[in-house]
Design an enzyme around this catalytic site. Structure first.
Site, mmCIF file in Angstrom:
data_model
loop_
_atom_site.group_PDB
_atom_site.id
_atom_site.type_symbol
_atom_site.label_atom_id
_atom_site.label_comp_id
_atom_site.label_asym_id
_atom_site.label_seq_id
_atom_site.Cartn_x
_atom_site.Cartn_y
_atom_site.Cartn_z
ATOM 1 N N ASP A 83 0.863 -1.173 0.000
ATOM 2 C CA ASP A 83 0.000 0.000 0.000
ATOM 3 C C ASP A 83 0.912 1.239 0.000
ATOM 4 O O ASP A 83 2.134 1.149 0.141
ATOM 5 C CB ASP A 83 -0.955 -0.021 1.199
ATOM 6 C CG ASP A 83 -2.169 0.865 0.960
ATOM 7 O OD1 ASP A 83 -3.200 0.668 1.606
ATOM 8 O OD2 ASP A 83 -2.079 1.764 0.089
HETATM 9 C C1 GLC Z 1 -4.302 4.391 -0.134
HETATM 10 C C2 GLC Z 1 -5.222 3.245 0.250
HETATM 11 C C3 GLC Z 1 -5.374 2.187 -0.788
HETATM 12 C C4 GLC Z 1 -5.255 2.801 -2.159
HETATM 13 C C5 GLC Z 1 -3.816 3.303 -2.303
HETATM 14 C C6 GLC Z 1 -3.594 3.975 -3.654
HETATM 15 O O1 GLC Z 1 -3.540 4.775 0.968
HETATM 16 O O2 GLC Z 1 -4.947 2.601 1.481
HETATM 17 O O3 GLC Z 1 -6.645 1.561 -0.593
HETATM 18 O O4 GLC Z 1 -5.528 1.833 -3.163
HETATM 19 O O5 GLC Z 1 -3.460 4.194 -1.257
HETATM 20 O O6 GLC Z 1 -4.398 5.096 -3.754
#
Ligand code: GLC
Length: 755
Positions: free
Chosen positions: A265
């Site tokens: 993430d």
């Molecule tokens: C965010 C979220 C995730 C998302 C990623 C990209 O922090 O936790 O769900 O897909 O970053 O935007």
């Protein structure tokens, strides 16, 4: 390209070129005015590094993405295309109800169609991978990201996970590389079990509970062809998920055989330093690559440290090769080497996106996701609305067009149909007169914990005519206008709820009530008119005790998306019968969180008939049960469910059907309606404790007035199996109770034994 060619390509690549295929950077490194979906990246790349990068995120739009891709392919030493990824969670430009609302539809087929629509729109917009479905099982309404989940039940989550992945792959099996988009499931794993309901915290979940509840939906999605998995921010049982060897190597790769791309993430590799398990980014990069994390999302730990780690012999280059090959295979599977633009089409984007057909599908989803929680009054029920009535629509949501969740990055307010717009359209056709008065702002300044929320809500205020943060003088005037309108009306439709930025990522709450200015409006209206229908908006279950006290009818609208107003009016006017059923328990109050229907029994369960409970598992200051249970939802008609019949009450083990459970559903009312008929099973005695009930099947059954249909559910041995004390997945002989009803509180049951 044939896989042999990919191997040749890998051999030709330098170490740095291979490493940069494992780097994902924010879209704003390519495009101005893109909104980051994560923390600031305190670093930048040289132009040469930019062209080596394997993927980017949060940019969309055919024109821009074609131009970025053209530049990258031209300037990459091996002309490797870049991957475009984005959070298309519940729609690209045609935003349909958020996932928790899709759960309330209990409609796999419609969920699949919605995702196929989103896949078509995002392909035209140039997006290759969506960071969806989010498959975190959630039981805690304090956690803001509950809105992204399909709820608290493993079986419902599994069925919708399959439907979602299949929808995104839209036609991929028939015409590989040309149809759908790749799906990246998240957040692996158990992110929804966040301690205290607060985002990014720790989770402690036993292996038994992980396997019985939290892991099932990720596995279902992978078995359905999900292409990528995203690690979660939380630590799980003492180790950050992103560096959790048991989770990533043992479960995901070894047990499940997942050989797709694993991405962290946003910044999660770097955050292992904050968690205190790595002393610096270099150590974090090492831990992540050794655990099979292929792509580093926006921490630049790989970009800045992996080359040195390999050259110093601390990381085996074979790990880089393995990860790089997974990324190249994904690009190849998407057909990017043959067509790096993959259907991105600016002209088609204009014509096909938000088409009448797409809007109609989203509108249908709204009508199926709305949950009618209350509709008192016998023959004098307030809903559906009648002909010739004088109506007052009050509350900030009576005219707000901010009807999609915080996870609708390509969605636009101006596309949304507000309740007001829909009511003005429907008034002549349905023969009612309507007045509109916001009556209150969304919330008060002091309700907002962070500037970002305030600026977002201020934007609502300045960006449209709904006063989000009404200063006091204005507030009194607004309130007075709405109360006057309510006093003149036959019925008042009070449209209130959380603001969209009060749920979603980073938006955990310790209070589940609707913001005070809106509750003041409801109470003030109640003083002049008791005929109140309240439509509630929110990204989570809310504390609706007062709303129910002041309203004769209550409908939960979640965050309904682009066609919100149309769908809500379709149901309010009776054009469509409400059929939604709660995908998550509606607690009596925040003190009950976390709460779920499929809890374990206790040694001192509160019997239904106990008057003065002491020394039993109950609260002394509130009821023990929720305000509304999982699976609950009313219709405008009335359904009767007959007793449960089983084709055999003593089943022998078999690979097929052990027995069939049947019940007849009758429409006792004068209107057609659709019932979500639910099958629950309880393992009465087993080698470990088992839930008091588990959803094992559901069917949407539509009935004309007076019509009866039989709901038949096949019960298999696999449905009875569970992870026992030895970590074996097996069914045990003994007695089982089978329930068939219209919500998880049903006591309508019969028993059978498994030999
Ligand atoms: C965010 C979220 C995730 C998302 C990623 C990209 O922090 O936790 O769900 O897909 O970053 O935007």
């Amino acid at each position: 390209m044939k896989n042999e060619k990919l191997k040749e390509l890998l051999q030709e690549m330098t170490l740095k070129e291979k490493i940069f295929q494992l780097v994902q950077i924010p879209g704003r490194f390519f495009l101005e005015n893109t909104e980051d979906t994560g923390t600031a990246v305190e670093d930048s790349l040289t132009p040469e590094e930019l062209h080596l990068t394997g993927c980017t995120l949060s940019v969309y739009g055919a024109k821009d993405l074609r131009s970025i891709q053209e530049d990258c392919v031209k300037n990459h030493p091996h002309h490797i295309p870049i991957l475009f990824m984005a959070d298309i969670i519940h729609g690209y430009r045609t935003i349909y109800p958020m996932p928790l609302a899709q759960g309330a539809m209990f409609d796999d087929d419609l969920t699949e169609k919605l995702c196929a629509m989103a896949a078509e729109e995002m392909r035209l917009g140039g997006v290759h991978v969506t960071f969806a479905p989010m498959l975190d099982l959630v039981r805690d309404a304090r956690w803001g990201r509950i809105m992204e989940s399909t709820g608290e039940d493993p079986m419902l989550n599994c069925r919708l996970a399959k439907a979602t992945v299949k929808g995104f792959r839209a036609g991929e099996d028939e015409e590989p590389g040309k149809q759908g988009v790749a799906s990246c499931i998240k957040h692996f794993a158990a992110y929804g079990a966040a301690e205290a309901g607060r985002d990014y915290t720790n989770t402690e979940v036993s292996e038994h509970t992980l396997r019985e509840y939290y892991l099932k939906s990720y596995k279902a999605a992978i078995d359905s062809g999900a292409d990528m998995v995203m690690t979660s921010f939380n630590t799980l049982n003492g180790m950050p998920a992103t560096g959790n060897r048991w989770l990533m190597k043992q479960v995901l790769r070894k047990e499940w055989g997942f050989d797709g791309v694993l991405i962290s993430d946003w910044g999660a590799i770097g955050e292992m330093v904050n968690h205190g398990v790595c002393k610096d980014l270099r150590e974090a990069a090492k831990l992540a690559i050794e655990n099979g994390v292929d792509i580093d999302m926006c921490s630049l730990a790989y970009a800045r440290n992996l080359e040195d780690l390999v050259l110093s012999g601390e990381v085996d280059e074979a790990l880089v090769d393995e990860s790089c090959m997974r990324v190249l295979k994904l690009k190849n599977k998407l057909g990017l080497f043959e067509d790096p633009y993959r259907g991105a089409d600016a002209a088609a984007e204009e014509t096909n996106i938000l088409s009448a057909e797409h809007r109609a599908l989203a509108r249908r989803a709204v009508t199926e996701s709305l949950v009618l929680l209350k509709n008192d009054g016998g023959k004098e029920k307030l809903l559906p609305l009648g002909k010739g009535e004088k109506l007052a629509f009050v509350g900030p949501y009576a005219q707000s067009r901010e009807l999609h969740s915080m996870w609708a990055i390509a969605g636009r307010e101006e596309d949304c149909i507000s309740i007001r717009a829909a009511a003005e359209e429907a008034a002549s056709e349905e023969g009612f007169a309507a007045e509109f008065a916001p009556g209150a702002g969304m919330t008060r300044r002091e309700d907002l914990a962070t500037d970002s929320q305030e600026s977002a809500i201020e934007k609502v205020r300045h960006g449209s005519y709904e006063p989000a943060l009404a200063p006091d003088a204005e507030a009194e005037k607004l309130l007075a206008e709405a109360v006057k309108a309510a006093g003149r009306a036959d019925k008042v439709i009070v449209c209130i709820g959380e603001h969209r930025r009060m749920s979603g990522e980073g938006a955990s709450r310790t209070d589940l009530t609707i913001p005070e200015p809106q509750m003041k409006l409801l109470e003030s209206v109640y003083a002049v008119n008791k005929n109140i229908v309240t439509v509630v908006f929110g990204g989570r279950p809310l504390d609706l005790r007062k709303v129910c006290m002041y309203s004769k009818a209550v409908m939960f609208a979640w965050m309904p998306g682009t066609e919100g107003g149309h769908g809500i009016l379709d149901v309010l006017t009776g054009k469509c019968d409400p059929s939604g059923a709660l995908s998550v328990t509606m607690p009596y109050c925040v003190g009950q969180a976390p709460i779920c229907y499929n809890h374990y029994s206790t040694g001192r369960a509160k019997p239904y008939d106990t008057e003065y409970p002491i020394f039993i598992s109950a609260y002394i200051d509130t009821p023990t049960g929720p305000l509304f249970p999982f699976g609950y939802g009313l219709s405008y008609t009335e359904f009767a469910v007959s007793e449960v019949k089983l084709t055999t009450e003593s089943a022998v083990r078999a690979c097929g059907t052990l027995t069939k459970a049947e019940a007849c559903i009758t429409n006792k009312g004068e209107r057609e309606g659709t019932a979500v008929v639910q099958l629950y099973i309880r393992d009465d005695v087993s080698s470990t404790i088992r839930p008091v009930k588990e959803l094992k099947g559901y069917q949407r059954i539509s009935l004309a007035p007076g019509e009866t249909k039989k709901a038949v559910f096949e019960i298999t041995e696999e449905m009875l199996a569970f992870v026992n004390a030895n970590n074996e997945f097996a069914a045990e002989a003994g007695s089982f109770t089978v329930y068939i009803g219209l919500d998880s509180d049903t006591q309508n049951s019969a028993k059978f034994t498994l030999e």
